[in-house]
Enzyme design. Structure first.
Site: not given
Ligand code: AHR
Length: 488
Positions: A26, A173-174, A237, A292, A341
């Site tokens: 990103e 995205n999101e 995450y 992600e 990432q």
């Molecule tokens: O990877 C960092 C961020 O985490 C991304 O931009 C977003 O999609 C997520 O919240």
């Protein structure tokens, strides 16, 4: 105590899609600028501005796909800003990631040509939050249309005659958050509108749920016709707390346990989101795309500061190995995943410091596991021994296994227990393989990491702590270690 597992080939077992081993880059921190892209005038050896050492390392990883340009950045990105002569490209503000200047010197051609260099499939995330249907539909034409059209003419004018043929396209995205703060119902309608103006021969991927937002998955599956939906995303995450003390290397066992608890939640998330998808798509045509995932720790005071830069320790290797085992074991539905990432951001596989580049423990796990790419899953069913901490328990050992086209068997095992080894017995008599070799990744402390000074502190070594007793492998897996066995 020994835990017993039997591995057998099943004719209806799924193939582990190589795209489960995908990555994500990103416009964030030093991921792109000051990461893999240094510009073609840099003294650091590069090809069209992309560092040669990083290309080499990612090729060795067999990186199957790369997602770009975001993340949250995607829903602010206007792709036409990043094409044509660099001196004419507008400089904008990267509103999500620190309000820094974005000069658009890394754009569509730079990314897609880099993917060709890597031998990786591109996965482009389109802008739904602040873009238009026309803009995304034109991006697809620009990248993929061979005949004559305004967009293919523009591509040719910018130096690329042949289209790249990009297969994977994210529609936002999101969307529930940084992508526009939409409700699931609203986004489902937006998705249908955007997808209508994109061709059917590409994989259109909907912005998916955050962790356990099952309502999001249900609403999208219910309201988007199956023939418009190639994949549905999921983000998860392992965020435990924002430890402001360091760069993620001074964590306690409390924090480690909490991290692993969050990471292993992926099993429940994938199971439950898949079950919802099964209701509407019983033949499992639509992919679950975990685009992600990874650990997200302290980012405030790194040893090598940069936005969302964090140190990658042995903890991350264990996290990666366990998560990849989950994806492998759900290969019937999870057909793509992207570690967040790739370079210098979050759970990166590569870190850079000016001309220096190192690979992280997570890199080594991805490399050890790439043997599963495209292999047939050998289903695993067993009750794991427990990792007990302050009265709480987690499964200590995870396993996934596959047989590749050359009939070579690969078994990956992770022991997350911070103190205890675990003994596993795997019956491989039915698999037609006799000779096993092994590789292990472990270290003296969970907090260990590869630094620019000692880049090879954590690297895979030969693993011999197993015995083949007439087709029963007795394996002792040390605390916090990742093991891969190969049987021929
Ligand atoms: O990877 C960092 C961020 O985490 C991304 O931009 C977003 O999609 C997520 O919240």
């Amino acid at each position: 105590q020994i835990t017993a597992i039997t591995l057998v080939s099943k004719t209806d077992a799924p193939v582990i899609n190589k795209n489960i081993y995908g990555h994500f880059a990103e416009h964030l921190g030093r991921s792109i600028y000051g990461g893999f892209f240094v510009g073609d005038t840099s003294k650091i050896p590069n090809t069209n501005g992309v560092r040669n050492d990083i290309v080499k390392a990612l090729k060795e990883l067999k990186i199957p796909n790369l997602r770009w340009p975001g993340g949250c950045f995607a829903d602010t990105y206007h792709w036409k800003d990043g094409i044509g002569p660099k001196e004419n490209r507008p400089t904008i503000v990267n509103q999500w990631w620190g309000g820094v200047t974005e000069d658009n010197s890394f754009g569509t051609h730079d990314f897609l040509n880099m993917c060709e260099l890597l031998g990786a499939e591109p996965y482009l995330s389109g802008n739904v939050g602040s873009g238009t249907v026309q803009e995304l539909s034109e991006w697809v034409q620009y990248a993929n249309y061979k005949g004559k059209s305004p967009m293919s003419d523009l591509r040719k004018k910018n130096g690329r005659a042949e289209p790249w043929k990009v297969n994977f396209w994210g529609i936002g995205n999101e969307a529930w958050g940084c992508g526009g703060n939409m409700t699931a119902d609203y986004y489902a309608n937006e998705y249908r509108k955007y997808a209508t103006f994109m061709p059917n021969d590409i994989v259109r991927i909907a912005s998916g749920a955050n962790s356990d937002n099952y309502n999001w998955t249900e609403t999208l599956m219910k309201n988007i016709p199956a023939n418009m939906l190639g994949g549905l995303a999921l983000h998860h995450y392992s965020v435990i707390d924002w430890n402001k003390k360091g760069d993620g290397v001074d964590f306690t066992e409390d924090q480690y346990f909490a991290t692993m608890k969050e990471a292993l939640k992926m099993e429940e998330l994938v199971t439950k989101h898949s079950a919802i998808m099964d209701k509407y798509d019983p033949n499992k045509k639509i992919d679950l795309v975990v685009d992600e995932w990874g650990g997200w720790y302290d980012v405030e005071k790194g040893t090598n500061p940069g936005f969302l830069y964090q140190q990658n320790t042995m903890r991350d290797a264990v996290l990666a190995g366990s998560t990849l085992n989950i994806f492998n074991n759900h290969a019937d539905r999870v057909r793509m995943a992207n570690l967040a990432q790739c370079v210098n951001v979050l759970q990166a596989v590569i870190l850079t410091d000016k001309a220096k580049m190192i690979t992280t423990p997570t890199y080594h796990v991805m490399k050890m596991y790439n043997v599963h790419q495209g292999a047939t899953l050998l289903p695993v069913n067993f009750n794991s021994p427990r990792y007990t901490y302050k009265g709480e328990m987690l499964p200590a050992v995870s396993v996934s296994a596959s047989k590749d086209q050359n009939r070579v068997v690969h078994i990956s095992l992770v022991n997350i227990d911070s103190k205890n080894k675990n003994k596993i017995e795997i019956d491989v008599k039915g698999l037609g393989v006799k000779n096993f070799t092994g590789t292990i990744l472990t270290s003296a402390k969970l907090q260990d990491y590869n630094s620019f000074e000692v880049p090879n502190k954590i690297v895979p070594t030969v693993f011999k702590n197993f015995e083949n007793k007439s087709g029963k492998l007795e394996i002792t897996v040390p605390p916090f270690s990742v093991v891969v066995l190969e049987g021929k």
